[in-house]
Design a protein around this motif. Structure first.
Motif, PDB file in Angstrom:
ATOM      1  N   PHE A 185     -32.247  -7.542  50.576  1.00  0.00           N
ATOM      2  CA  PHE A 185     -33.125  -6.272  50.367  1.00  0.00           C
ATOM      3  C   PHE A 185     -33.524  -6.955  48.362  1.00  0.00           C
ATOM      4  O   PHE A 185     -34.924  -7.032  48.400  1.00  0.00           O
ATOM      5  N   LYS A 186     -32.694  -7.532  47.804  1.00  0.00           N
ATOM      6  CA  LYS A 186     -32.827  -7.789  46.515  1.00  0.00           C
ATOM      7  C   LYS A 186     -34.220  -9.241  46.128  1.00  0.00           C
ATOM      8  O   LYS A 186     -35.184  -8.224  45.718  1.00  0.00           O
ATOM      9  N   GLN A 223     -40.371  -9.756  45.941  1.00  0.00           N
ATOM     10  CA  GLN A 223     -41.887 -10.645  46.708  1.00  0.00           C
ATOM     11  C   GLN A 223     -42.817  -9.411  46.733  1.00  0.00           C
ATOM     12  O   GLN A 223     -43.787  -9.225  46.835  1.00  0.00           O
ATOM     13  N   HIS A 224     -42.128  -8.493  47.040  1.00  0.00           N
ATOM     14  CA  HIS A 224     -43.318  -6.895  47.983  1.00  0.00           C
ATOM     15  C   HIS A 224     -42.858  -5.827  46.743  1.00  0.00           C
ATOM     16  O   HIS A 224     -41.865  -4.680  47.519  1.00  0.00           O
ATOM     17  N   PRO A 225     -42.512  -5.608  45.626  1.00  0.00           N
ATOM     18  CA  PRO A 225     -42.555  -4.307  44.463  1.00  0.00           C
ATOM     19  C   PRO A 225     -42.801  -3.175  45.085  1.00  0.00           C
ATOM     20  O   PRO A 225     -42.353  -2.103  44.867  1.00  0.00           O
ATOM     21  N   ASN A 226     -44.618  -3.059  45.797  1.00  0.00           N
ATOM     22  CA  ASN A 226     -44.811  -1.775  45.939  1.00  0.00           C
ATOM     23  C   ASN A 226     -44.545  -1.578  47.362  1.00  0.00           C
ATOM     24  O   ASN A 226     -45.171  -0.689  48.504  1.00  0.00           O
ATOM     25  N   VAL A 227     -43.263  -2.463  48.202  1.00  0.00           N
ATOM     26  CA  VAL A 227     -42.952  -1.436  49.591  1.00  0.00           C
ATOM     27  C   VAL A 227     -41.995  -0.931  49.559  1.00  0.00           C
ATOM     28  O   VAL A 227     -40.698  -1.563  49.218  1.00  0.00           O
ATOM     29  N   LYS A 257     -49.667  -0.801  54.924  1.00  0.00           N
ATOM     30  CA  LYS A 257     -48.315  -0.392  54.877  1.00  0.00           C
ATOM     31  C   LYS A 257     -47.242   0.047  53.464  1.00  0.00           C
ATOM     32  O   LYS A 257     -47.885  -1.448  53.259  1.00  0.00           O
ATOM     33  N   THR A 258     -46.615   0.754  53.368  1.00  0.00           N
ATOM     34  CA  THR A 258     -45.949   0.587  51.861  1.00  0.00           C
ATOM     35  C   THR A 258     -44.881   0.897  52.417  1.00  0.00           C
ATOM     36  O   THR A 258     -43.628   1.151  51.363  1.00  0.00           O
TER      37      THR A 258
END
Length: 64
Positions: free
Chosen positions: A47-48, A53-57, A25-26
């Motif tokens: 959101f920031k 924590q999840h830069p590829n999502v 899931k991205t």
């Protein structure tokens, strides 16, 4: 012995499938009512932090 091996293999496959599906899931879709003033600033900060924590999502924001 073969029966135990077969059951173990079946359990492993059953547990592995959800991990593979959820690992790919991205996109993260969120519906919210925080659209004005301090509420908007707060959701933007959340959101920031999430993006750090999840830069590829990718966040798909859907304000209601």
């Amino acid at each position: 012995m073969k029966k135990i091996f077969g059951v173990g293999l079946a359990l492993l496959l059953i547990l592995a499938v959800p991990v593979v599906l959820f690992a790919q899931k991205t996109e993260f879709t969120i519906f919210h009512y925080w659209t004005a003033g301090g509420e908007k600033e707060a959701i933007d900060e959340l959101f920031k932090i999430f993006q750090q924590q999840h830069p590829n999502v990718k966040i798909l924001e859907n304000p209601v």
